[in-house]
Every structure is written in structure tokens, then in C-alpha cells.
Design a protein around this motif. Structure first.
Motif, PDB file in Angstrom:
ATOM      1  N   SER A 110      -0.262  -0.715 -10.074  1.00  0.00           N
ATOM      2  CA  SER A 110       0.067  -2.063  -9.598  1.00  0.00           C
ATOM      3  C   SER A 110      -0.863  -2.477  -8.465  1.00  0.00           C
ATOM      4  O   SER A 110      -1.316  -3.627  -8.394  1.00  0.00           O
ATOM      5  CB  SER A 110       1.522  -2.125  -9.133  1.00  0.00           C
ATOM      6  N   ARG A 111      -1.150  -1.546  -7.545  1.00  0.00           N
ATOM      7  CA  ARG A 111      -2.080  -1.857  -6.453  1.00  0.00           C
ATOM      8  C   ARG A 111      -3.458  -2.174  -7.005  1.00  0.00           C
ATOM      9  O   ARG A 111      -4.125  -3.112  -6.554  1.00  0.00           O
ATOM     10  CB  ARG A 111      -2.180  -0.677  -5.478  1.00  0.00           C
ATOM     11  N   LEU A 112      -3.887  -1.412  -8.004  1.00  0.00           N
ATOM     12  CA  LEU A 112      -5.198  -1.618  -8.599  1.00  0.00           C
ATOM     13  C   LEU A 112      -5.264  -2.972  -9.309  1.00  0.00           C
ATOM     14  O   LEU A 112      -6.248  -3.715  -9.165  1.00  0.00           O
ATOM     15  CB  LEU A 112      -5.509  -0.485  -9.576  1.00  0.00           C
TER      16      LEU A 112
ATOM     17  N   GLN B 235       0.824  -1.203   0.000  1.00  0.00           N
ATOM     18  CA  GLN B 235       0.000   0.000   0.000  1.00  0.00           C
ATOM     19  C   GLN B 235       0.863   1.260   0.000  1.00  0.00           C
ATOM     20  O   GLN B 235       0.500   2.275  -0.604  1.00  0.00           O
ATOM     21  CB  GLN B 235      -0.921  -0.002   1.228  1.00  0.00           C
ATOM     22  N   VAL B 236       2.014   1.186   0.661  1.00  0.00           N
ATOM     23  CA  VAL B 236       2.865   2.374   0.782  1.00  0.00           C
ATOM     24  C   VAL B 236       3.788   2.552  -0.415  1.00  0.00           C
ATOM     25  O   VAL B 236       3.977   3.666  -0.916  1.00  0.00           O
ATOM     26  CB  VAL B 236       3.696   2.288   2.088  1.00  0.00           C
ATOM     27  N   PHE B 237       4.381   1.452  -0.910  1.00  0.00           N
ATOM     28  CA  PHE B 237       5.466   1.567  -1.872  1.00  0.00           C
ATOM     29  C   PHE B 237       5.090   1.241  -3.319  1.00  0.00           C
ATOM     30  O   PHE B 237       5.764   1.714  -4.236  1.00  0.00           O
ATOM     31  CB  PHE B 237       6.628   0.676  -1.443  1.00  0.00           C
ATOM     32  N   LEU B 238       4.075   0.433  -3.557  1.00  0.00           N
ATOM     33  CA  LEU B 238       3.732   0.100  -4.943  1.00  0.00           C
ATOM     34  C   LEU B 238       3.014   1.267  -5.611  1.00  0.00           C
ATOM     35  O   LEU B 238       2.202   1.959  -4.986  1.00  0.00           O
ATOM     36  CB  LEU B 238       2.831  -1.128  -4.997  1.00  0.00           C
ATOM     37  N   PRO B 239       3.259   1.493  -6.906  1.00  0.00           N
ATOM     38  CA  PRO B 239       2.506   2.530  -7.622  1.00  0.00           C
ATOM     39  C   PRO B 239       1.038   2.145  -7.712  1.00  0.00           C
ATOM     40  O   PRO B 239       0.676   0.964  -7.660  1.00  0.00           O
ATOM     41  CB  PRO B 239       3.176   2.551  -9.003  1.00  0.00           C
ATOM     42  N   MET B 240       0.176   3.151  -7.842  1.00  0.00           N
ATOM     43  CA  MET B 240      -1.260   2.915  -7.838  1.00  0.00           C
ATOM     44  C   MET B 240      -1.715   1.888  -8.875  1.00  0.00           C
ATOM     45  O   MET B 240      -2.523   1.006  -8.562  1.00  0.00           O
ATOM     46  CB  MET B 240      -2.014   4.229  -8.017  1.00  0.00           C
TER      47      MET B 240
END
Length: 224
Positions: free
Chosen positions: A149-151, A142-147
């Protein structure tokens, strides 16, 4: 998974047979209709649950009173396990999205069995450590991955089915944005790009994955 058994995946995948059998023997069935609340944020937490059928929504209330979606749990998912180690208050609200069945294991019943067979406490400590490592990985993502990738990771998770198939995701772009801690505009722009590439298809609040392999690549920034 049979209706009288807990899943042997996820949180319990590396538990001993003795611990699995003990938890199975203590579990009882709870049935929910659409919209039924299993528990609410702030309720006393003294039970572990496992989803047998249906799907459950996990959400919290923000400081300004907005509902924030955190997860959708489907058959095989376990939740509330922290209550087996440290009963306290529920940190989220769980509601049935459709008619659902869960298995429930009560902390007090587990404590009685642990006192009879102390060696089982070692297994529970091991499982607690696994859970802490999993939570640490989730926080790092949640803190380090770009949005994007999180999505991608969240869509892959929410559309995965136990039978290996792919489910259609019925969430608005605003709800997806809540899941990944982003603005609706940023999520909308990303989804539009993926749709043009043929990775997903979306219309009227429903999203389907057309190219799961491509989405898995997008979920791992090192592969892009």
C-alpha cells in the motif's frame, strides 16, 4: 501557475487572500540547472520555496553515509515552510533533476510584514497546524500501512502531473525501496506481480502506470 505567483494548492490552499497576496509580493525567482543544489542538509533554513517548473529531488544522508531518497517535487509543490515559523537547519538536501525554476520567500521579509499587519500571524499559525496534521498522517502511513500500500501510494504521487496526466517514473527499484522503507527484493517482487496483472509496466529503470484505478485500489488496504 504563472512564474511570478506562488501556487494556491497544498500548504496554501486554505490561506486567506491577504496572506497569499503578501507571500506572492515577497517571492523572488530562483533558476537551477540540472544537478544544482538548492540547499543541503544542515544548511540554515530561513526560506519557503515553491516549484514553478522542472523537478527537484529531496534526499537525506543516513548515519552510514548512504543517500536516501525521500521525494520528487514537481510544479505546484511547496516546501521548507517550517522555516517561516521556526528557522533552524535544513533536514534534507534538495537538488534539481532537470532545469527548474522555484519561487523563494524569506523568513526575514515575512517577519517585517507580520509586524506591520499582526493579524496575518493568525493565518500562519493555522497553516502550521495543517502542516503538523499532514506530517502526522504521513508518519501513520509509514508505520501502519503494509508495504504494498505504501508503494502504491508513492507511485501514484510520483507519477501524478498537474495537468491530470501520468508521468513516467525514472527510479530504480532500490530507490523506490528507500522511499517506502523496504528492501529492494520486496519491492521487486511486488512490482513483478503488478506488472503481470497489467497494473504497471517497467523496463530499464523506468516505470509507467497502465491502470491507475487498480493502483489506487492497491493503495487503500480497506478496498482490497
Amino acid at each position: 501557475m504563472t512564474a511570478d505567483k506562488l501556487p494556491k494548492t497544498g500548504f496554501l490552499s486554505e490561506a486567506s487572500d491577504a496572506l497569499k497576496d503578501m507571500l506572492d509580493s515577497l517571492s523572488t525567482e530562483v533558476r537551477l540547472d540540472t544537478g544544482d543544489m538548492l540547499f543541503e542538509q544542515g544548511d540554515a533554513a530561513r526560506e519557503l520555496y515553491a516549484v514553478v517548473s522542472g523537478s527537484l529531488d529531496v534526499s537525506v544522508l543516513s548515519l552510514d553515509g548512504r543517500k536516501l531518497a525521500l521525494n520528487v517535487m514537481r510544479p505546484g509543490a511547496l516546501f521548507g515552510e517550517i522555516a517561516l515559523f521556526d528557522p533552524g537547519e535544513r533536514t534534507a538536501t534538495v537538488t534539481a533533476l532537470e532545469p527548474s525554476t522555484v519561487r523563494r520567500v524569506r523568513y526575514d521579509d515575512v517577519l517585517v510584514q507580520i509586524r506591520k499587519t499582526p493579524d496575518l500571524a493568525i493565518d500562519l499559525i493555522h497553516l502550521a497546524g495543517q502542516r503538523m496534521r499532514w506530517m502526522d498522517r504521513q508518519l501513520n502511513e509509514q508505520v501502519f500501512l503494509p508495504m504494498p500500500s505504501r508503494l502504491a501510494r508513492k507511485i501514484l504521487y510520483l507519477t501524478e502531473r498537474p495537468d491530470g496526466g501520468t508521468a513516467t517514473l525514472s527510479l530504480s527499484q532500490a530507490e523506490l525501496a528507500e522511499f517506502v522503507g523496504a528492501t529492494r527484493e520486496a519491492v521487486s517482487k511486488t512490482l513483478s506481480g503488478w506488472k503481470r496483472l497489467g497494473v504497471i509496466d517497467s523496463a530499464r529503470g523506468a516505470l509507467a502506470v497502465k491502470d491507475r484505478s487498480a493502483l489506487q485500489m492497491l493503495a487503500d488496504p480497506d478496498q482490497i
